[in-house]
Enzyme design. Sequence first.
Site, mmCIF file in Angstrom:
data_model
loop_
_atom_site.group_PDB
_atom_site.id
_atom_site.type_symbol
_atom_site.label_atom_id
_atom_site.label_comp_id
_atom_site.label_asym_id
_atom_site.label_seq_id
_atom_site.Cartn_x
_atom_site.Cartn_y
_atom_site.Cartn_z
ATOM 1 N N ARG A 76 41.251 -0.420 20.445
ATOM 2 C CA ARG A 76 41.519 1.022 20.576
ATOM 3 C C ARG A 76 42.812 1.402 19.833
ATOM 4 O O ARG A 76 43.628 2.164 20.327
ATOM 5 C CB ARG A 76 41.607 1.427 22.052
ATOM 6 C CG ARG A 76 41.146 2.863 22.286
ATOM 7 C CD ARG A 76 41.553 3.386 23.640
ATOM 8 N NE ARG A 76 40.899 4.654 23.930
ATOM 9 C CZ ARG A 76 41.375 5.573 24.736
ATOM 10 N NH1 ARG A 76 42.496 5.370 25.381
ATOM 11 N NH2 ARG A 76 40.725 6.691 24.938
ATOM 12 N N ASP B 113 47.441 3.545 33.189
ATOM 13 C CA ASP B 113 46.249 2.999 32.522
ATOM 14 C C ASP B 113 46.603 1.763 31.700
ATOM 15 O O ASP B 113 47.778 1.513 31.393
ATOM 16 C CB ASP B 113 45.678 4.104 31.605
ATOM 17 C CG ASP B 113 44.185 3.949 31.361
ATOM 18 O OD1 ASP B 113 43.650 2.854 31.594
ATOM 19 O OD2 ASP B 113 43.566 4.935 30.922
ATOM 20 N N ASP C 77 34.972 4.336 34.009
ATOM 21 C CA ASP C 77 34.840 5.484 33.099
ATOM 22 C C ASP C 77 33.417 6.019 33.116
ATOM 23 O O ASP C 77 33.147 7.086 32.577
ATOM 24 C CB ASP C 77 35.198 5.071 31.665
ATOM 25 C CG ASP C 77 36.701 5.072 31.447
ATOM 26 O OD1 ASP C 77 37.418 5.653 32.287
ATOM 27 O OD2 ASP C 77 37.157 4.500 30.456
HETATM 28 C C1 GLA Z 1 40.798 5.307 29.909
HETATM 29 C C2 GLA Z 1 40.641 5.854 31.303
HETATM 30 C C3 GLA Z 1 40.103 7.250 31.241
HETATM 31 C C4 GLA Z 1 41.047 8.110 30.440
HETATM 32 C C5 GLA Z 1 41.235 7.511 29.064
HETATM 33 C C6 GLA Z 1 42.297 8.262 28.289
HETATM 34 O O1 GLA Z 1 39.582 5.103 29.298
HETATM 35 O O2 GLA Z 1 39.805 5.039 32.062
HETATM 36 O O3 GLA Z 1 39.938 7.782 32.536
HETATM 37 O O4 GLA Z 1 42.263 8.175 31.124
HETATM 38 O O5 GLA Z 1 41.617 6.152 29.130
HETATM 39 O O6 GLA Z 1 42.499 7.755 27.042
#
Ligand code: GLA
Length: 745
Positions: A451, A486, A556
């Site tokens: 990423r 995160d 997600d």
């Molecule tokens: C991750 C989290 C999502 C969001 C994205 C933002 O994938 O799990 O909920 O916060 O990052 O980039």
Amino acid sequence: MSRPLLVDTHLYYYYSHKGYMCCLFLCTIMSSVIHSEEKRIWVLNTRKMSYAIGVAEDSSLLNLYWGSKLDDPRYYVPPEIASFVPFESPIGRSNEEYPAWGGIRYAEPCLKAEFHDGVRDCLLQFESYAEDNAHGGHHLALNLKDPFYRLRVKLHYEIFDEYDLIRRWAEVINDATDPMKLEQSLSAIWYLPRGRDWRLTHLAGRWGGETRIEQEVLAPGKKVIESRRGNTSHQANPFFLVDKGGANQSTGEVWFGCIAWSGSWKIVAEQTPYEQLRVAGGINDFDFSWHMAPGEKFVTPRFLGGYSESGFGSASRELHRFQRDKVLPKGFARQLRPILYNSWEATGFNVDEKGQMKLANIAASLGVELFVVDDGWFKGRENDQAGLGDWVEDPKKFPSGFKPLIDHVNSLGMMFGLWVEPEMVNPNSGLYKMHPDWVYHFPTRPRSEMRNQLILNICEGRAREYVFKSLDRLLTENNIQFIKWDMNRHFSEPGWPQAPRENQREIWVRHVEAVYEIVDRLRSRHPDVLFECCSGGGGRIDLGAMERFDQFWTSDNTDAFDRLFIQEGFSLAYAPKTMVAWVTDSPNWLTNRSIPLEYRFHVAMMGTLGIGGDLTKWNERDMEVAKRLVSIYKRIQPIVQEGDLYRLLSPRQGDVSAVEYVTNDAREAVLFVFTHLQRFRTPPPRIRLAGLTPEWRYSINSTEPGIYGKALMGHGITPKLASSSLDRSMTGDLQSTLYHLVKTQ
Ligand code: GLA
């Protein structure tokens, strides 16, 4: 005449006419560990479980038993080393309590060390023991030592009587004047009653499909579940449960455990040729090594183990209760988690003051309590290719900083929360340009990006301090009451070239400790801030994270149907109040599946409710449904978040699934039912409830008169779902319903 009944470290109990009642009383309050000096046995007891350990004649420490209550040393024969059989190790067949690799041993060890002189053979012998109440539960420490090298191992046992749980960990101490190296140091090994055909249940998955329940019968050999990724991982979770194949949600013996660690971990379930099932676990030894200078010690993460004779459901409820009472950070442990709104699926990276205010207005009108701005708010963050590391508000998006937005959110009666990803850096960022050496890397190798990002080496003090200060500033300067932390990639090229060679492989542990340390420091400076743990969804869900984060972002994948499976697995090991679930838009962004709004709500209402859709696109009916369901959630919130959970019908086993939550006093319950695929005129199943009081009557969704708990549990109810009705509006796949039961008198 009195005669000794049990020999305890502190007390002798006597069968004397006069003293008998007093003896019983003392046993109940103090008998979580009963020790027989004569047999050199300790029996660790909870309400319904016993765990026994003993010292053999050669001073090896052996496990004697783990299972239903057998609370008295009289039930045990003195520990003995197994007999010799060709090509086998007697000690290896003897259930050693903390096997160190050395001598004739071939199974998975707990400890592997190299001494300063190159000797790689360890020998641990029992030395002494101590008991206290220092760690919250009753605590026993057993001390082992190597007779030649001054290596000591302290095995810790914390006994939680009311939960049928024992928490174990080890402390390895180098008492020598020379350094030594640890190559493996697991937290504990658990032995199951001798036998075979054990069934292992564990949680596995992937990004967008975490914590899915997997089951398999263990054959001879090793089944390893692990993470080598530097965090807990989406792919496997540090939880196991074993049974003999016959257990179900409400009956049958189950043994289970969870490791409190958010880095690389492993659990090895090893079925030996002699019908031992050994389940060893802790920090993954893969690429691990730990340099121990003289006087230093290494403390392993804690491994919680439990036993229940009432199936999977009771195992989960014990774990949930324990987590609420003993694991979650104290400040918010017993408080209800607020209903949140999160901007991610609505605005992605495209956040700005105006757009967020607009969302906040609508969220507040639905009854949302916490408004969270997700990714995209900081300098240079137009997409996922830039900005990580530069934790300041983007002046283009928030020209006056966060103040106007936060004031607005607060004026609407909501708290304000913010997303961060503190361990990461994009090469395209101010931070990386200044400090390209602040990431894990090997100088001669490419720095692989996932990423578009690299991992900050927070084992190094300067990077760690930078992360702490960036977050501390945000929390100090703004009225932020919630942080979503995160971590959106796993490790690669785990090099730490600045460190001495012998410390470089410690990054697997030091990184996790640094995360823990930063969160602990932030929490102590900002005790009113709630912390959510996320790693691309549910990549960091474990008891170590739960000690410092109040809740988890579960996945997600917000497709409500997929969620039934993810949430079922989550609930096996982790408390529903820590499981954040959002209602998002339809069709779903990942699966393209269209699901009725009620169903999306019902699924999300089974944990900590959140809303994550683009509210500017919701029509009048959507808003009306949402308001109604948010207000229902507010009524059932304590039942879901603090109650006992019963998995009545699994989505893995049919077209209808059902989950029930019951308050601890059994006065209220809520039942969620979901159909997946309708089959024409197939009657829905009768659902037998659980956990109610048989002689009480319960009203269902306010209908009087109430129905007896006995009838609800014995005969059950038929949910009103598609195929039970000729009404056209009731047909269709993906139907759901919710019943709120309240004791009537
Ligand atoms: C991750 C989290 C999502 C969001 C994205 C933002 O994938 O799990 O909920 O916060 O990052 O980039």
